[in-house]
Design a protein around this motif. Structure first.
Motif, PDB file in Angstrom:
ATOM      1  N   HIS A  13       0.819  -1.221   0.000  1.00  0.00           N
ATOM      2  CA  HIS A  13       0.000   0.000   0.000  1.00  0.00           C
ATOM      3  C   HIS A  13       0.851   1.269   0.000  1.00  0.00           C
ATOM      4  CE1 HIS A  13      -2.835  -3.076   1.345  1.00  0.00           C
ATOM      5  NE2 HIS A  13      -3.741  -2.317   0.776  1.00  0.00           N
ATOM      6  N   GLU A  16      -0.488   4.206  -2.057  1.00  0.00           N
ATOM      7  CA  GLU A  16      -1.642   4.842  -1.405  1.00  0.00           C
ATOM      8  C   GLU A  16      -1.190   5.729  -0.257  1.00  0.00           C
ATOM      9  OE1 GLU A  16      -5.460   2.608  -0.419  1.00  0.00           O
ATOM     10  OE2 GLU A  16      -4.098   1.002  -1.071  1.00  0.00           O
ATOM     11  N   ILE A  17      -0.252   5.241   0.523  1.00  0.00           N
ATOM     12  CA  ILE A  17       0.269   5.998   1.660  1.00  0.00           C
ATOM     13  C   ILE A  17       0.965   7.258   1.163  1.00  0.00           C
ATOM     14  CG2 ILE A  17       2.018   5.932   3.495  1.00  0.00           C
ATOM     15  CD1 ILE A  17       1.212   2.906   3.823  1.00  0.00           C
ATOM     16  N   ARG A  20      -1.296   9.987   0.037  1.00  0.00           N
ATOM     17  CA  ARG A  20      -1.923  10.717   1.146  1.00  0.00           C
ATOM     18  C   ARG A  20      -0.924  11.632   1.845  1.00  0.00           C
ATOM     19  NH1 ARG A  20      -6.707   6.895   3.312  1.00  0.00           N
ATOM     20  NH2 ARG A  20      -7.133   5.924   1.315  1.00  0.00           N
ATOM     21  N   ARG A 112      -0.224  11.545  15.049  1.00  0.00           N
ATOM     22  CA  ARG A 112      -1.531  11.314  14.436  1.00  0.00           C
ATOM     23  C   ARG A 112      -2.070   9.914  14.668  1.00  0.00           C
ATOM     24  NH1 ARG A 112      -1.847  13.679   8.626  1.00  0.00           N
ATOM     25  NH2 ARG A 112      -4.003  13.243   9.069  1.00  0.00           N
ATOM     26  N   ASP A 128      -6.423   0.916   9.286  1.00  0.00           N
ATOM     27  CA  ASP A 128      -6.282   1.921  10.336  1.00  0.00           C
ATOM     28  C   ASP A 128      -5.232   2.965   9.987  1.00  0.00           C
ATOM     29  OD1 ASP A 128      -8.263   0.684  11.840  1.00  0.00           O
ATOM     30  OD2 ASP A 128      -6.869  -0.270  13.231  1.00  0.00           O
ATOM     31  N   LEU A 130      -4.292   3.856   6.900  1.00  0.00           N
ATOM     32  CA  LEU A 130      -4.847   4.697   5.835  1.00  0.00           C
ATOM     33  C   LEU A 130      -5.917   5.646   6.378  1.00  0.00           C
ATOM     34  CD1 LEU A 130      -5.042   2.086   2.945  1.00  0.00           C
ATOM     35  CD2 LEU A 130      -3.396   3.971   3.199  1.00  0.00           C
ATOM     36  N   SER A 131      -6.724   5.168   7.302  1.00  0.00           N
ATOM     37  CA  SER A 131      -7.752   6.013   7.905  1.00  0.00           C
ATOM     38  C   SER A 131      -7.119   7.174   8.653  1.00  0.00           C
ATOM     39  CB  SER A 131      -8.620   5.178   8.847  1.00  0.00           C
ATOM     40  OG  SER A 131      -9.544   5.986   9.523  1.00  0.00           O
ATOM     41  N   LEU A 133      -4.356   8.562   8.027  1.00  0.00           N
ATOM     42  CA  LEU A 133      -3.786   9.500   7.054  1.00  0.00           C
ATOM     43  C   LEU A 133      -4.839  10.337   6.359  1.00  0.00           C
ATOM     44  CD1 LEU A 133      -1.068   7.199   5.457  1.00  0.00           C
ATOM     45  CD2 LEU A 133      -0.708   9.183   6.951  1.00  0.00           C
ATOM     46  N   SER A 134      -6.090   9.926   6.468  1.00  0.00           N
ATOM     47  CA  SER A 134      -7.195  10.664   5.838  1.00  0.00           C
ATOM     48  C   SER A 134      -7.746  11.756   6.731  1.00  0.00           C
ATOM     49  CB  SER A 134      -8.321   9.693   5.471  1.00  0.00           C
ATOM     50  OG  SER A 134      -7.857   8.754   4.529  1.00  0.00           O
ATOM     51  N   ARG A 135      -7.370  11.735   7.990  1.00  0.00           N
ATOM     52  CA  ARG A 135      -7.914  12.718   8.929  1.00  0.00           C
ATOM     53  C   ARG A 135      -7.264  14.058   8.794  1.00  0.00           C
ATOM     54  NH1 ARG A 135      -7.151   9.091  14.053  1.00  0.00           N
ATOM     55  NH2 ARG A 135      -7.585   7.205  12.983  1.00  0.00           N
TER      56      ARG A 135
END
Length: 135
Positions: A13, A16-17, A20, A112, A128, A130-131, A133-135
């Motif tokens: 991933h 994706e990381i 972000r 974070r 978790d 990825l989530s 990193l979305s915040r």
């Protein structure tokens, strides 16, 4: 075996990381030769830092397992999962009972996300990470 499983999941991933806005790095306890073999076996391209003295582990107050952890049901489940995914335990390091963790640090000295392993195979899920990193 479980650290190999975790870095393989993160490696899968990595794009994706990165998308972000984050970068990956791993910290290992082995020496240079152990780290080189680990990098080759896992195929990671992100930085692998060496902490032979476990200073980062102590600073983060990470836990250590014991022989009883080998008998835990959650360890058996995690071992079966990791083995099914093709991960194997190779040479044991100097501190085979040292547990790991996953952290996400943000700009401005912001923590974070943190996941401190309670036993073998208790790694942060990629979902978790990825989530967070979305915040």
């Amino acid at each position: 075996m479980f650290c190999r499983e975790h870095v393989a999941q993160l490696r899968e991933h990595q794009s994706e990381i990165k998308a972000r806005g984050a970068n990956l790095a791993a910290i290992g306890m082995g020496d240079f030769h152990y780290a080189r073999a680990f990098r080759e076996e896992t195929g990671i391209t992100f930085p692998l830092l060496i902490d032979v003295d476990r200073a980062a582990y102590r600073a983060a107050e990470l836990k250590s397992a014991n022989l009883l952890h080998l008998l835990r049901r959650d360890n058996a489940v995690a071992r079966k999962r990791a083995t099914a995914a093709g991960h194997r335990q190779h040479k044991l390091g100097e501190n085979p009972f040292q547990l790991g963790a996953s952290f996400i640090f943000g700009p401005g000295n912001v923590d974070r996300f943190s996941h401190i392993s309670e036993t073998f195979g208790d790694n942060a899920s990629v979902a978790d990470v990825l989530s967070a990193l979305s915040r």
